[in-house]
Design an enzyme around this catalytic site. Sequence first.
Site, PDB file in Angstrom:
ATOM      1  N   CYS A 165     -37.621  20.757  -0.656  1.00  0.00           N
ATOM      2  CA  CYS A 165     -37.864  19.603  -1.523  1.00  0.00           C
ATOM      3  C   CYS A 165     -38.036  19.988  -2.985  1.00  0.00           C
ATOM      4  O   CYS A 165     -38.211  19.130  -3.841  1.00  0.00           O
ATOM      5  CB  CYS A 165     -39.074  18.841  -1.005  1.00  0.00           C
ATOM      6  N   LYS A 197     -42.329   8.363  -5.603  1.00  0.00           N
ATOM      7  CA  LYS A 197     -41.938   8.348  -4.188  1.00  0.00           C
ATOM      8  C   LYS A 197     -42.541   7.146  -3.469  1.00  0.00           C
ATOM      9  O   LYS A 197     -42.085   6.787  -2.383  1.00  0.00           O
ATOM     10  CB  LYS A 197     -42.358   9.650  -3.497  1.00  0.00           C
ATOM     11  N   GLU A 233     -51.592  19.395  -4.886  1.00  0.00           N
ATOM     12  CA  GLU A 233     -50.990  19.250  -6.219  1.00  0.00           C
ATOM     13  C   GLU A 233     -52.063  18.911  -7.245  1.00  0.00           C
ATOM     14  O   GLU A 233     -52.076  19.451  -8.353  1.00  0.00           O
ATOM     15  CB  GLU A 233     -49.910  18.156  -6.205  1.00  0.00           C
ATOM     16  N   PHE A 289     -41.124  22.979   1.430  1.00  0.00           N
ATOM     17  CA  PHE A 289     -41.396  23.859   2.568  1.00  0.00           C
ATOM     18  C   PHE A 289     -40.808  25.234   2.270  1.00  0.00           C
ATOM     19  O   PHE A 289     -39.675  25.350   1.805  1.00  0.00           O
ATOM     20  CB  PHE A 289     -40.745  23.325   3.848  1.00  0.00           C
ATOM     21  N   HIS A 305     -45.176  15.330  -7.761  1.00  0.00           N
ATOM     22  CA  HIS A 305     -44.437  15.488  -6.503  1.00  0.00           C
ATOM     23  C   HIS A 305     -44.940  14.443  -5.503  1.00  0.00           C
ATOM     24  O   HIS A 305     -44.148  13.726  -4.908  1.00  0.00           O
ATOM     25  CB  HIS A 305     -44.626  16.907  -5.964  1.00  0.00           C
ATOM     26  N   HIS A 326     -39.007   9.889  -0.055  1.00  0.00           N
ATOM     27  CA  HIS A 326     -38.826  11.284  -0.439  1.00  0.00           C
ATOM     28  C   HIS A 326     -37.381  11.708  -0.172  1.00  0.00           C
ATOM     29  O   HIS A 326     -36.972  11.826   0.981  1.00  0.00           O
ATOM     30  CB  HIS A 326     -39.812  12.138   0.367  1.00  0.00           C
TER      31      HIS A 326
END
Lengths: 82, 413
Positions: B162, B334, B313, B399, B302, B339
């Site tokens: 991502c 988002k 975050e 990830f 994010h 996402h």
Amino acid sequence: MAFSQAEVLAGLAEIVNDETGIATESVQLEKSFTDDLDIDSISMMTIVVNAEDKFGVKIPDEEVKNLITVGDAVNFIVSAQG
Amino acid sequence: MAGKIVVTGLGATTPLGGDVESTWKALLAGESGISTLEQEWVARYEIPVTFAGQAKVKASEILTPQECKRLDPSSQFALIAGREAWADAGAPEVAPERLAVEFSTGIGGVWTLLDAFDTLKERGPRRVLPMTVPMLMPNGPAVAIGMDIAARGGVRTAVSACASSTEALANAIDRLRSGEIDVVVAGGSEAAIHPMPLAAFAAMHALSKRNDNPAAASRPYDTDRDGFVMGEGAGAIVLETEEHALARGAKIYAELVSGSVTSDAYHITAPDPEGNGAARAVVRALEHGGLKTTDIVHINAHATSTPVGDIAEYNALKRVFGDHLGKVAISATKSSTGHLLGGAGAIEAIFTVLAIHNRVAPPTINLDNQDPEIPVDVVVTPRDLGSGPIVAMSNSFGFGGHNAVAIFRTYEK
């Protein structure tokens, strides 16, 4: 029930159109797949497999290189129907 | 070469709209692009999550049947976004060998891959399409754009889950600063709303399960957030050296000041709870841009709406920004788009550029009760960013422990 030459040509033209977008009326017996219709080898393999399904014939890989023109392919399919 | 890098073209296809203008308008209006999946496979495979952010406009409505046949959906979205961005930039005249593409995907051609395996199992090897490999390869979306605009300066694909398309922006900066390249089309694409990835993300409990209310499912920073929502689409950005853009009289949206990439080496999927890697990415991006923390006025976070990710975050940002964080207008877009995985950084970079260009930070929807552990200034209705220079940041994490940050600012000659 065997397909006539005209039926094979019309069916093949539909397959070519579906794969490449080339107008069905441009797919004529004397046209070369590569030189006239600008069909690459990858599209050609897809056309061959779809033609096998549509007409119930087997087109061996080693035969494909001999199918220079649309007419070659039509004649092969017509005779392969046995 | 240390000249400025500027943004001269934008393109997107997203769950909110089929282009940049409609997407931005829907985003500012606080719309949700998330809806129930009507596909028959949802019931057939008993997929536990029954909603996602599907592209608002189908690729088949824009591309020719032959383009759709020869391109995986991830490449179809890329081509649509790439063409819009290129046209928006005025189709720059540039030597092909000085034109490059940096275009990402997180997952790649998953539809093509799995359809081909189904064909193999059901109909045998001869029926597997000859185009399968070029369609499924993760560089497919980048190549689709590169072929379309005849980019011969290098076509590359950063793959970092991502974080992918923000990493693509960082890589684009390197290309442009090398002096070899004048123009880069950068961004990312994803088309993974397929039963297998949905089942896999659900199996790791990463997805929201709010099946009864999809539009409310993506809710970053809310106390009731329970996971992210899969989205699909693409974003493309034309980046150019300032010199090249000025010479051709291009419209300039903003400056891309800096980008940075770091990695956690902490856990394959969990973010470092202290946010160390993320904090280092932010610090590096600030340093590369010669910026102070107090210069930043807006962050497109994010913020995927997962319970742990949003806090990690925040921890990273708090460590870097300290008290100044309270003065930063934070948007978690988002909430509207879902996402987009490898396309997320690209569309969020576009939102960041448009926030600067239009001087308005976009809203975060579904924030009913803000998590007390994340006490930040969340933008919930479109907010005027004032008349001064705007410096804004877009974060992406993925990830594998990938962290990527891009910083944009108001363009001044």
